[in-house]
Design an enzyme around this catalytic site. Structure first.
Site, PDB file in Angstrom:
ATOM      1  CG  ASP A 111      75.861  11.038 100.890  1.00 56.90           C
ATOM      2  OD1 ASP A 111      74.630  11.064 101.018  1.00 56.90           O
ATOM      3  OD2 ASP A 111      76.647  10.832 101.840  1.00 56.90           O
ATOM      4  CG  HIS A 149      72.294   9.117 102.793  1.00 49.31           C
ATOM      5  ND1 HIS A 149      72.909  10.336 102.968  1.00 49.31           N
ATOM      6  CD2 HIS A 149      71.278   9.085 103.708  1.00 49.31           C
ATOM      7  CE1 HIS A 149      72.307  11.002 103.936  1.00 49.31           C
ATOM      8  NE2 HIS A 149      71.324  10.269 104.401  1.00 49.31           N
ATOM      9  CB  SER A 155      71.015  11.337 107.601  1.00 51.91           C
ATOM     10  OG  SER A 155      70.281  11.971 106.581  1.00 51.91           O
TER      11      SER A 155
END
Length: 303
Positions: free
Chosen positions: A252, A279, A112
């Site tokens: 996601d 995610h 991320s």
């Protein structure tokens, strides 16, 4: 408790006046480049990525760390936005690599926000970087915000209306906002219910000390009003010249549109999409995730 294997070492690395907490699984001197794991947020902790410690079984030690401001690292709740910069966290990563004596050979995994950080690090062509994994990361926050609008429009109308009402009123700390936020998170952040303990641990760490997250990101994943809202790494991707693996989930929050610039900008980058994940595919599809990662580490070793 986590099912991650026990650490072989834990400690803190001095970083200026502060300290960076780290955890090592496996032998840093095995002859194989260790995997260094940069977590998301900014302002999260290593906990939700602890399952990656099992990759030490492949002979590559795994290094987790808590970025400054959270977890076991120095907390600085009184520092303002001008302190929490991308450069601060780039410097912290460089400092940790030197402290552990692995700057001459390592693989970097960024998840991320950590993937954007890792990409920026890799673009400077550090001589010891052997491979790069950019997991569930957008290449730019403006692109992320465009896609958040798309995903939010797909939420039930009453949910998005509740979110918007609280965002406009500045009441994003209410129970009603939290309940509406969970609808988005359960669909696009972690589809495993109930949330795994490691994931929940990191979530609560942000909740208890949101200094960094609120400063750089904002109150939620999809309401980005912090200092990173205009930041992008698209302009530096051509400088990445190591084997690169891109990971994302079909559901996601880092949609394909936000990941595609990495594939287009990094020569030879390979992109694996996890069909049943959002995610955190390392928690949502752990067996396939482990297989993909082990294959990539073998590829890095082959040079």
């Amino acid at each position: 408790m986590s099912t991650a294997p026990p650490p072989s070492a834990r400690g803190t690395a001095p970083f200026g006046e502060h300290r960076t907490w780290y955890r090592v699984t496996g032998d840093l001197r095995s002859g194989r480049p260790p995997l260094v794991v940069a977590h998301g947020g900014p302002g999260s902790t290593h906990d939700y990525l602890l399952s990656l410690a099992a990759l030490a079984e492949s002979g590559h030690a795994v290094v987790h760390y808590d970025q400054l401001g959270n977890g076991g690292s120095t907390r600085l709740p009184d520092r303002g936005d001008d302190f929490w910069t991308v450069q601060l966290f780039l410097d912290e990563l460089d400092n940790l690599l030197r402290h552990l004596g692995i700057a001459d050979g390592y693989v970097l995994y960024g998840h991320s926000w950590g993937g954007m950080l890792a990409a920026k690090h890799a673009s400077t062509a550090p001589p010891g970087l052997r491979g790069l994994v950019i997991a569930n990361s957008p290449a730019s926050y403006p692109l992320w915000l465009q896609e958040m609008k798309v995903l939010r429009e797909q939420l039930p109308p009453d949910v998005d209306a509740t979110l918007r009402r609280h965002e406009e009123a500045g009441t994003t700390d209410t129970d009603e906002y939290f309940a509406a936020m969970r609808v988005f998170y359960d669909k696009h952040v972690c589809r495993v219910l109930p949330w795994p303990r490691d994931f929940f641990a990191s979530f609560m760490e942000i909740h208890h000390d949101p200094t960094v997250y609120h400063s750089m990101n904002g109150p939620t994943e999809f309401h980005v009003i912090g200092t990173l809202r205009d930041w992008s790494v698209e302009d530096c991707l051509a400088g990445i010249a190591v084997p690169t693996l891109l990971l994302s989930g079909r559901h996601d929050e880092a949609t394909e549109a936000t990941v595609r610039p990495f594939q287009e900008g990094i020569e030879g980058a390979r992109w694996e999409i996890f069909e049943e994940s959002s995610h955190v595919p390392h928690l949502e599809e752990p067996e396939r995730f482990t297989a993909v990662m082990k294959d990539f580490l073998k590829e890095v070793e082959r040079g």
